[in-house]
Enzyme design. Structure first.
Site, PDB file in Angstrom:
ATOM      1  N   HIS A  91       0.839  -1.207   0.000  1.00 40.37           N
ATOM      2  CA  HIS A  91       0.000   0.000   0.000  1.00 40.37           C
ATOM      3  C   HIS A  91       0.868   1.249   0.000  1.00 40.37           C
ATOM      4  O   HIS A  91       1.941   1.279   0.612  1.00 40.37           O
ATOM      5  CB  HIS A  91      -0.953   0.009   1.203  1.00 40.37           C
ATOM      6  N   ASP A  93      -0.590   4.218   0.886  1.00 40.27           N
ATOM      7  CA  ASP A  93      -1.130   5.139   1.884  1.00 40.27           C
ATOM      8  C   ASP A  93      -0.434   4.944   3.227  1.00 40.27           C
ATOM      9  O   ASP A  93       0.083   3.873   3.541  1.00 40.27           O
ATOM     10  CB  ASP A  93      -2.636   4.981   2.038  1.00 40.27           C
ATOM     11  N   GLU A 158      -5.227   0.805   2.632  1.00 42.35           N
ATOM     12  CA  GLU A 158      -4.937  -0.276   3.572  1.00 42.35           C
ATOM     13  C   GLU A 158      -5.004   0.216   5.009  1.00 42.35           C
ATOM     14  O   GLU A 158      -5.462  -0.490   5.899  1.00 42.35           O
ATOM     15  CB  GLU A 158      -3.548  -0.862   3.295  1.00 42.35           C
ATOM     16  N   GLU A 187       4.469  -6.038   4.299  1.00 42.55           N
ATOM     17  CA  GLU A 187       4.257  -5.530   5.656  1.00 42.55           C
ATOM     18  C   GLU A 187       5.539  -5.657   6.478  1.00 42.55           C
ATOM     19  O   GLU A 187       6.322  -6.601   6.303  1.00 42.55           O
ATOM     20  CB  GLU A 187       3.135  -6.302   6.346  1.00 42.55           C
TER      21      GLU A 187
END
Length: 407
Positions: A91, A93, A158, A187
């Site tokens: 992601h 964001d 996300e 992640e």
């Protein structure tokens, strides 16, 4: 400055607070399109919350199969099988910065101090995105036509409600029959050292809002009222003491936790007419949403409560058992860092829960997570290129081009 660091700083410089992508995906497209990736942008969500999603894919060559020996010779023939697909997911964001005056420097101006790169999104997860892109660039420079399809699934939703991001892309991919074999979500999973932990699954999450009904009245005349707090207390004690399951080799036991209890009018002499309880299950593959709902409601019924109950399933658990992807990631980590990585399913939810519905094997791996969502978020500068090398090592292993000793 390495290519990974340069791209990471360019991404961090863009103030992409959810759901604003702030041009991050355009920057990624500018790097991927020249490599032969077909890039699709999908904008979703209401006007006040527009989410930008990217699906970019480069098709690999069909693998070569070996024919049976014919008159003492072995010849190669084209396989009818499609190449496997590895997806890099993440992601663009980031969460809000918090008070600017508490940062060492502006959160959207990358800065260096004592070997650390500071900025919002450094750990979660713009350095992962940069490392993924550069890994693909280097891999394709060495192997322009691999027997492996490579894709990127990137969203700007996300860190928010996650209703118009990865889930929307996965639904579209499923609808058109796209087959995904492996996925690495970038992640931040490392704990103390890069590569010491990867996530090969996540627990599911299910929330409930329980309203226990009573009868409001004067506190001096309890026989004329019905106190919902008192009536719920024995049920609460039973729910807290319940063993929902025992977990398994990959997951801890399912957990039930109350997050909020609201009751009363604010006056000290009024018995409330209702009690509202917010709670959450973090559940493993040993339980299902249906089984947990049934068991909890049985407790409420056993205590003769008058209630309303609303459920929200935020995500189902997923698990990738050791196999091709886990072996490739753990092997690449071992070669680059010397560490035997730990498989884990702890922590909160991620977009992996959506991808797992469309992809056979999903793991999460990225930098150290100690500073994520904090003031002065940071990563070790010295970890960026090793992270890129690990992603490249996974590509080599899954494409079958890594030296045998390194697979």
């Amino acid at each position: 400055m390495s290519s990974t660091l340069r791209l990471a700083e360019q991404l961090i410089s863009r103030p992409s607070v959810t759901p604003d992508d702030a041009g991050c995906q355009a920057l990624l497209i500018a790097r991927l399109a020249p490599l032969g990736f077909q890039c699709e942008t999908l904008v979703s969500g209401p006007d006040h919350f527009r989410v930008t999603n990217l699906w970019a894919k480069k098709e690999g060559l069909r693998p070569v199969a070996q024919a049976e020996p014919a008159q003492g010779a072995i010849k190669s023939i084209a396989s009818t099988a499609s190449p496997k697909t590895l997806v890099f997911a993440g992601h663009t964001d980031v969460v809000p910065t918090g008070p600017l005056e508490q940062w060492h420097s502006h959160p959207f101006t990358p800065s260096h101090q004592d070997g650390l790169l500071y900025g919002r999104g450094t750990a979660d997860m713009k350095t992962s995105l940069a490392a993924m892109v550069v890994a693909v660039e280097e891999f394709l420079a060495a192997h322009p036509e691999p027997e492996l399809s490579i894709a990127f699934l990137i969203t700007s939703d996300e860190e928010g409600p996650a209703t118009d991001g990865t889930v929307v892309v996965c639904e579209r991919l499923l609808a058109r029959g796209e087959v995904l074999d492996y996925c690495i979500v970038g992640e931040p999973t490392s704990v103390s050292q890069l590569g010491d932990m990867i996530k090969n699954g996540r627990r599911g999450t299910m929330s409930g809002k329980l309203t226990v009904k009573g009868v409001q009245g004067h506190i001096a005349y309890p026989h004329l009222a019905k106190n919902p707090i008192h009536r719920f207390a024995p049920a609460l004690a039973e729910l807290v003491a319940t063993e929902w399951d025992q977990g398994n080799a990959f997951f801890p036991a399912t957990s039930w936790q109350v997050s909020n209890i609201h009751g009363g009018t604010g006056a000290s002499n009024v018995i409330p007419g209702e009690l509202v309880v917010d709670f959450n299950f973090r559940f493993c593959t040993e339980s299902t949403p249906e089984s947990l709902q049934q068991r909890l409601q049985a407790v409420l019924e056993r205590h003769d409560l008058d209630y309303d109950l609303k459920w929200t399933v935020g995500g189902l658990p997923f698990l990738t058992t050791p196999g091709a992807l886990v072996d490739a990631v753990s092997g690449a980590i071992l070669l680059e860092t010397g560490l035997q990585t730990e498989l884990s399913t702890t922590g909160g939810t991620s977009d992996g829960r959506f991808i797992a519905k469309a992809c056979a094997e999903v793991i999460e791996f990225g930098p150290i997570n100690a500073s994520i969502h904090k003031i002065n978020e940071h990563v070790l500068v010295s970890s960026l290129d090793p992270l890129k090398n690990i992603y490249k090592g996974v590509l080599e292993r899954l494409a079958g081009v890594a030296p045998m000793a390194a697979r």
